[in-house]
Design a protein around this motif. Structure first.
Motif, PDB file in Angstrom:
ATOM      1  N   THR A  84       0.853  -1.196   0.000  1.00 46.76           N
ATOM      2  CA  THR A  84       0.000   0.000   0.000  1.00 46.76           C
ATOM      3  C   THR A  84       0.890   1.247   0.000  1.00 46.76           C
ATOM      4  N   PHE A  85       0.576   2.186  -0.962  1.00 41.51           N
ATOM      5  CA  PHE A  85       1.350   3.437  -1.089  1.00 41.51           C
ATOM      6  C   PHE A  85       0.580   4.575  -0.469  1.00 41.51           C
ATOM      7  N   SER A  86       1.358   5.452   0.134  1.00 45.79           N
ATOM      8  CA  SER A  86       0.746   6.724   0.523  1.00 45.79           C
ATOM      9  C   SER A  86       0.712   7.622  -0.729  1.00 45.79           C
ATOM     10  N   VAL A  87      -0.080   8.681  -0.622  1.00 47.44           N
ATOM     11  CA  VAL A  87      -0.190   9.579  -1.786  1.00 47.44           C
ATOM     12  C   VAL A  87       1.168  10.173  -2.117  1.00 47.44           C
ATOM     13  N   SER A  88       1.926  10.599  -1.125  1.00 44.91           N
ATOM     14  CA  SER A  88       3.232  11.202  -1.387  1.00 44.91           C
ATOM     15  C   SER A  88       4.186  10.192  -1.992  1.00 44.91           C
ATOM     16  N   GLU A  89       4.126   8.916  -1.494  1.00 47.05           N
ATOM     17  CA  GLU A  89       4.993   7.898  -2.070  1.00 47.05           C
ATOM     18  C   GLU A  89       4.627   7.617  -3.535  1.00 47.05           C
ATOM     19  N   LEU A  90       3.332   7.565  -3.800  1.00 48.10           N
ATOM     20  CA  LEU A  90       2.896   7.323  -5.175  1.00 48.10           C
ATOM     21  C   LEU A  90       3.359   8.453  -6.101  1.00 48.10           C
ATOM     22  N   ASN A  91       3.186   9.705  -5.654  1.00 53.31           N
ATOM     23  CA  ASN A  91       3.608  10.834  -6.486  1.00 53.31           C
ATOM     24  C   ASN A  91       5.115  10.843  -6.696  1.00 53.31           C
ATOM     25  N   ARG A  92       5.865  10.419  -5.658  1.00 49.51           N
ATOM     26  CA  ARG A  92       7.313  10.358  -5.812  1.00 49.51           C
ATOM     27  C   ARG A  92       7.708   9.314  -6.846  1.00 49.51           C
ATOM     28  N   ILE A 123       5.840   8.308  -9.365  1.00 51.37           N
ATOM     29  CA  ILE A 123       5.465   8.846 -10.684  1.00 51.37           C
ATOM     30  C   ILE A 123       6.511   9.851 -11.156  1.00 51.37           C
ATOM     31  N   GLN A 124       6.967  10.718 -10.239  1.00 53.76           N
ATOM     32  CA  GLN A 124       7.962  11.717 -10.584  1.00 53.76           C
ATOM     33  C   GLN A 124       9.252  11.069 -11.059  1.00 53.76           C
ATOM     34  N   GLN A 125       9.700  10.053 -10.356  1.00 56.73           N
ATOM     35  CA  GLN A 125      10.938   9.384 -10.742  1.00 56.73           C
ATOM     36  C   GLN A 125      10.815   8.705 -12.103  1.00 56.73           C
ATOM     37  N   LEU A 126       9.670   8.061 -12.334  1.00 61.08           N
ATOM     38  CA  LEU A 126       9.474   7.398 -13.624  1.00 61.08           C
ATOM     39  C   LEU A 126       9.426   8.400 -14.784  1.00 61.08           C
ATOM     40  N   LEU A 127       8.699   9.489 -14.625  1.00 57.47           N
ATOM     41  CA  LEU A 127       8.579  10.482 -15.694  1.00 57.47           C
ATOM     42  C   LEU A 127       9.919  11.141 -15.994  1.00 57.47           C
ATOM     43  N   GLU A 128      10.577  11.629 -14.941  1.00 64.51           N
ATOM     44  CA  GLU A 128      11.803  12.367 -15.157  1.00 64.51           C
ATOM     45  C   GLU A 128      12.938  11.485 -15.638  1.00 64.51           C
ATOM     46  N   ALA A 129      12.883  10.203 -15.316  1.00 69.52           N
ATOM     47  CA  ALA A 129      13.916   9.281 -15.795  1.00 69.52           C
ATOM     48  C   ALA A 129      13.688   8.891 -17.255  1.00 69.52           C
ATOM     49  N   SER A 130      12.449   8.711 -17.639  1.00 73.56           N
ATOM     50  CA  SER A 130      12.156   8.253 -19.003  1.00 73.56           C
ATOM     51  C   SER A 130      12.103   9.408 -20.012  1.00 73.56           C
ATOM     52  N   VAL A 163       9.518  24.353 -28.005  1.00 66.87           N
ATOM     53  CA  VAL A 163      10.291  24.506 -26.771  1.00 66.87           C
ATOM     54  C   VAL A 163      11.129  23.254 -26.531  1.00 66.87           C
ATOM     55  N   ARG A 164      12.249  23.477 -25.859  1.00 64.25           N
ATOM     56  CA  ARG A 164      13.069  22.368 -25.344  1.00 64.25           C
ATOM     57  C   ARG A 164      12.868  22.352 -23.840  1.00 64.25           C
ATOM     58  N   ALA A 165      12.365  21.251 -23.319  1.00 66.48           N
ATOM     59  CA  ALA A 165      11.953  21.219 -21.907  1.00 66.48           C
ATOM     60  C   ALA A 165      12.154  19.811 -21.337  1.00 66.48           C
ATOM     61  N   ARG A 166      12.007  19.749 -20.054  1.00 67.33           N
ATOM     62  CA  ARG A 166      11.984  18.445 -19.379  1.00 67.33           C
ATOM     63  C   ARG A 166      10.670  18.331 -18.608  1.00 67.33           C
ATOM     64  N   VAL A 167      10.186  17.104 -18.527  1.00 64.19           N
ATOM     65  CA  VAL A 167       8.923  16.845 -17.838  1.00 64.19           C
ATOM     66  C   VAL A 167       9.197  16.797 -16.335  1.00 64.19           C
ATOM     67  N   THR A 168       8.435  17.578 -15.598  1.00 61.57           N
ATOM     68  CA  THR A 168       8.561  17.564 -14.135  1.00 61.57           C
ATOM     69  C   THR A 168       7.191  17.256 -13.526  1.00 61.57           C
ATOM     70  N   PHE A 169       7.241  16.669 -12.374  1.00 61.48           N
ATOM     71  CA  PHE A 169       6.015  16.289 -11.659  1.00 61.48           C
ATOM     72  C   PHE A 169       6.084  16.890 -10.270  1.00 61.48           C
ATOM     73  N   TYR A 170       5.092  17.749  -9.967  1.00 60.50           N
ATOM     74  CA  TYR A 170       5.057  18.413  -8.665  1.00 60.50           C
ATOM     75  C   TYR A 170       4.216  17.556  -7.719  1.00 60.50           C
ATOM     76  N   GLY A 171       4.934  16.867  -6.794  1.00 58.90           N
ATOM     77  CA  GLY A 171       4.274  15.895  -5.933  1.00 58.90           C
ATOM     78  C   GLY A 171       3.200  16.443  -5.030  1.00 58.90           C
ATOM     79  N   PRO A 172       3.427  17.604  -4.354  1.00 54.57           N
ATOM     80  CA  PRO A 172       2.411  18.077  -3.405  1.00 54.57           C
ATOM     81  C   PRO A 172       1.039  18.258  -4.033  1.00 54.57           C
TER      82      PRO A 172
END
Length: 449
Positions: free
Chosen positions: A13-21, A23-30, A86-95
């Motif tokens: 079971t994931f907490s919301v913050s753990e789940l968002n973290r 997701i952030q790691q997967l997006l920014e890595a890929s 634009v040249r950009a990187r995908v970021t995910f704001y966890g909060p």
């Protein structure tokens, strides 16, 4: 259908913050750095200098942020509705669980590809020699007829017309309206150019438009249009965009103008310069007339000094003097008439250039000087004639015929020798006595002291 697990399930079971973290790691890595093209929407410029907006297409959108340290390098001022890349990187704001793009660079949509195509075509044509200075045709100094190929409704054509009217309104301008951007614009420009050149009617051709983006000016980067300009026999002036804009037509044309107004200034002579030419011609005319008058006066003086005492010689010199006087007046009148025709011709050409008043003043001055010259010539000739009459009267006083008329006579022997002494004759000799109105044949009766 799979049911929810129970509280006693062995699945993690994931907490919301753990789940968002996660997701952030997967997006920014890929997706580390990516290029995205879309339309700007809901642009906000924060007081801090950061930009916040959304990029969208016809089916989706994503939120974006471009921070102050990056957006100061953008070469244009973006607004809602602009197509950008634009040249950009995908970021995910966890909060908040938000996904967004953090932008590194931005350029107008499609500009990069167009710039690459522009540089490629420029290099190709330059390698072929289409830009070489040896192919450039000289521009006419005072073109009488100029063709203008541009949009009939744009500001460029108005700027060109205003510049010509201000500098040299005698130039005949012909507007050949054409599309200047969009589909078919390059073909339209080329056809109008070939039409103007093949007519042989124009001394020069201006082709151009006002400023705009690289995409707006793209019609003037057309290869077929560039080759058509190179093949033209008529001198071409390219006036595309503003001073910082360069199109392929600028390099192929015989001259490049920074703006449409500058194109008109390149081809139109300055009326002030023409006025200076008129002043110079007038000054030269006055100098030539003065020199000619001095030469004729010296010649007249020389002829006067060569006059001799015998009446026949004086009469011949008088006739020659009259002939010279007539020739001098005729030559002066012909010269003056010729110069007046030149001045009148220039005055007619400059009348529409707002210098008619100056020419009228010069003509009035010339007329006054002509009257002064006439008076001076008449006074001089009258003085010479009076002196000539005085010389004739003096000659009459010392002339042999004049002496005879006062009661004297001349005696000559039979050989026509003048008898100066009584020893020159003997008694019974025949002599001739010449009087003022005839002669007497006499015999010597007696000789005495």
């Amino acid at each position: 259908m799979k049911k929810f697990t129970t509280l006693h399930s062995s699945e993690p079971t994931f907490s919301v913050s753990e789940l968002n973290r996660q997701i952030q790691q997967l997006l920014e890595a890929s997706l580390p750095w990516i290029l995205v093209e879309g339309e700007i929407s809901n642009l906000t410029r924060a007081a801090s200098g950061h930009w916040y907006f959304s990029l969208k297409d016809d089916r989706a959108q994503i939120r974006c942020a471009m921070f102050k340290g990056k957006n100061i390098a953008v070469r244009f001022r973006p607004k809602d509705g602009d197509l950008v890349r634009v040249r950009a990187r995908v970021t995910f704001y966890g909060p908040r669980g938000d996904c967004q793009l953090t932008i590194e660079t931005m350029e107008a949509g499609g500009e990069g590809a167009l710039q690459a195509a522009y540089e490629r075509l420029k290099g190709q044509l330059q390698a072929e020699g289409l830009f070489d200075a040896r192919h450039k045709k000289p521009l006419p100094i005072k073109p009488e007829r100029v063709a203008i190929i541009t949009s009939a409704a744009g500001a460029a054509v108005r700027d060109i017309i205003i510049a010509f009217r201000r500098r040299f309104p005698l130039t005949e301008l012909t507007i050949l309206p054409s599309l200047v951007q969009g589909e078919g614009a390059a073909l339209n420009l080329r056809r109008q150019l070939e039409r103007a050149d093949s007519s042989g009617h124009f001394d020069a051709i201006i082709i151009g438009r006002g400023g705009g983006s690289l995409e707006d000016l793209w019609s003037f980067n057309d290869e077929a249009l560039a080759r058509a300009i190179f093949a033209c026999q008529t001198p071409i002036v390219s006036a595309v965009g503003h001073e910082v804009d360069f199109a392929i037509t600028d390099f192929v044309a015989d001259a490049r103008a920074a703006t449409p107004t500058a194109a008109a200034e390149i081809l139109s002579p300055d009326s002030r310069h023409l006025q200076q030419q008129v002043d110079h011609i007038t000054l030269r005319l006055e100098q030539r007339l003065q020199q000619r008058l001095q030469q004729q006066q010296q010649r007249l003086l020389y002829l006067t000094q060569r006059l001799r005492h015998p009446r026949e010689r004086l009469t011949a010199q008088q006739q020659r003097l009259n002939a010279l006087q007539q020739r001098l007046q005729q030559a002066w009148q012909r010269r003056l008439g010729s110069q007046q025709m030149v001045v009148q011709h220039l005055a007619q050409r400059l009348e529409r250039a707002s210098v008619a008043k100056r020419i009228a003043q010069q003509q009035q001055t010339l007329a006054q000087q002509r009257q002064q010259l006439d008076r001076a010539m008449n006074n001089y000739l009258q003085a010479r004639q009076r002196r000539f009459g005085s010389l004739i009267e003096k000659l009459d006083l010392v002339s042999p015929l004049g002496i005879l008329s006062r009661g004297y006579a001349i005696a000559t022997d039979k050989d026509q020798h003048v008898i100066r002494s009584r020893h020159d004759v003997q008694a019974q000799d025949q002599i001739t006595v010449r009087l003022h109105d005839g002669s007497l044949r006499c015999d010597i009766v007696e000789i005495s002291e």
